[in-house]
Design an enzyme around this catalytic site. Sequence first.
Site, PDB file in Angstrom:
ATOM      1  N   LYS A   1      11.817  17.166 -47.329  1.00  0.00           N
ATOM      2  CA  LYS A   1      11.320  17.584 -46.132  1.00  0.00           C
ATOM      3  C   LYS A   1      10.080  18.142 -46.173  1.00  0.00           C
ATOM      4  O   LYS A   1       9.210  17.877 -45.221  1.00  0.00           O
ATOM      5  CB  LYS A   1      12.212  19.150 -45.953  1.00  0.00           C
ATOM      6  CG  LYS A   1      13.718  18.889 -46.220  1.00  0.00           C
ATOM      7  CD  LYS A   1      14.377  17.958 -45.018  1.00  0.00           C
ATOM      8  CE  LYS A   1      15.956  17.845 -45.275  1.00  0.00           C
ATOM      9  NZ  LYS A   1      16.486  17.319 -44.300  1.00  0.00           N
TER      10      LYS A   1
ATOM     11  N   TRP B   1      25.509  23.513 -44.689  1.00  0.00           N
ATOM     12  CA  TRP B   1      25.118  23.007 -45.988  1.00  0.00           C
ATOM     13  C   TRP B   1      25.503  24.253 -47.033  1.00  0.00           C
ATOM     14  O   TRP B   1      25.860  23.843 -48.168  1.00  0.00           O
ATOM     15  CB  TRP B   1      23.621  23.116 -46.345  1.00  0.00           C
ATOM     16  CG  TRP B   1      23.087  21.766 -45.511  1.00  0.00           C
ATOM     17  CD1 TRP B   1      22.207  21.479 -44.585  1.00  0.00           C
ATOM     18  CD2 TRP B   1      23.248  20.423 -45.931  1.00  0.00           C
ATOM     19  NE1 TRP B   1      21.888  20.196 -44.149  1.00  0.00           N
ATOM     20  CE2 TRP B   1      22.573  19.511 -45.196  1.00  0.00           C
ATOM     21  CE3 TRP B   1      24.181  19.964 -47.087  1.00  0.00           C
ATOM     22  CZ2 TRP B   1      22.776  18.272 -45.075  1.00  0.00           C
ATOM     23  CZ3 TRP B   1      24.044  18.569 -47.141  1.00  0.00           C
ATOM     24  CH2 TRP B   1      23.363  17.653 -46.157  1.00  0.00           C
TER      25      TRP B   1
ATOM     26  N   ASP C   1      18.916  27.161 -52.441  1.00  0.00           N
ATOM     27  CA  ASP C   1      18.664  26.017 -51.951  1.00  0.00           C
ATOM     28  C   ASP C   1      17.579  25.921 -50.772  1.00  0.00           C
ATOM     29  O   ASP C   1      17.687  26.360 -49.917  1.00  0.00           O
ATOM     30  CB  ASP C   1      20.125  25.449 -51.242  1.00  0.00           C
ATOM     31  CG  ASP C   1      19.973  24.047 -50.756  1.00  0.00           C
ATOM     32  OD1 ASP C   1      18.623  23.662 -50.810  1.00  0.00           O
ATOM     33  OD2 ASP C   1      20.664  23.554 -50.151  1.00  0.00           O
TER      34      ASP C   1
END
Length: 346
Positions: free
Chosen positions: A182, A90, A158
């Site tokens: 999440k 990511w 992030d």
Amino acid sequence: MLPESVLTQAAKEMLDWQGHGMSVMEISHRSPEFIQIAEETESDLRELMQIPDNYKVLFLQGGATGQFAAIPMNLASSTDTADYIINGLWAQKAAKEAKKYVNVNIAATAEPFTYVPDQKDWKVSEAAAYIHTTPNETINGVAYNFSPEAGPVPIVGDISSMILSEPLDVSKYGVLYAGTQKNMGPAGLTIVIVREDLLDRARDETPLVWHWSDKSIAGSMLNTPPTYGWYLAGLVCRWLKSNGGIKAITEINKRKAEKLYSAIDESDFYNNNIQTAYRSKMNVVFQLANPELDRTFTDNAYPRGLKNLEGHRNVGGLRASLYNAMPEEGVDALILFMKEFEKKYG
């Protein structure tokens, strides 16, 4: 995974929210009723994360991936340099997208992604517009075990896969952002927490939909926000507060992760190759001694109620995500299945 009590309440209110004769999805985002939902959700999030008063909280769309572009557009000119710390896929994706808008310096990388580079080894730019970090990498199961320090240079984080799962000193960051799917709600809602003094850095050409300052002035309602996701995120925040907040969930998450990692480490049949100090508490990635058994493992786990255990397509193997709403009993059930599977196929 969402808390069962949240889903039960949402189901109960689906057709008639608080006696209004309509669903939350049908209420105008500018109505007093929804404004109350929005304000209470932000207040609860601020309380849970101890967000300082000089930070704005934005409720947006586009996921964390949308912010990969919004970050350079809001924090840097096209001639600026931004530093990126690469500790997983990511982080790589964030850097790749940013290259369209800013000069990207890879200040540190940790391939094959089994640890986080120590900050003393970061080769940062002399005048970086910001430093981008990914405190928890879902795909590789790698997590920071320290809070970065960068002086006047804004740190961007992030936190999509670890928001609300453990204490986080917001004041150490200039910007934090997260997709809520999440730990905080369904897919479709994105949270951006930005220090007020950084709101005046956006480029003139930054589209309104990505413009943090304009969004802040409009109370995140420059366009119609994802109202149902916002409402569900509010229910999750209330659930977390009623169960002891961040302090309590941190202890539960630590216990869940320690149990599962112990089961892996005590076996020659399973393996986790992440350096112990950098193991994620949210995403436990592991491999079987015989990779050809991966499909057999997931196929046998499924009827036991153990689902979504496939590793990411980029890395293979297996992955157990231990987000806040995953009860400890779920981890116990997985460990029991792993022992039975090893006995049969080991």
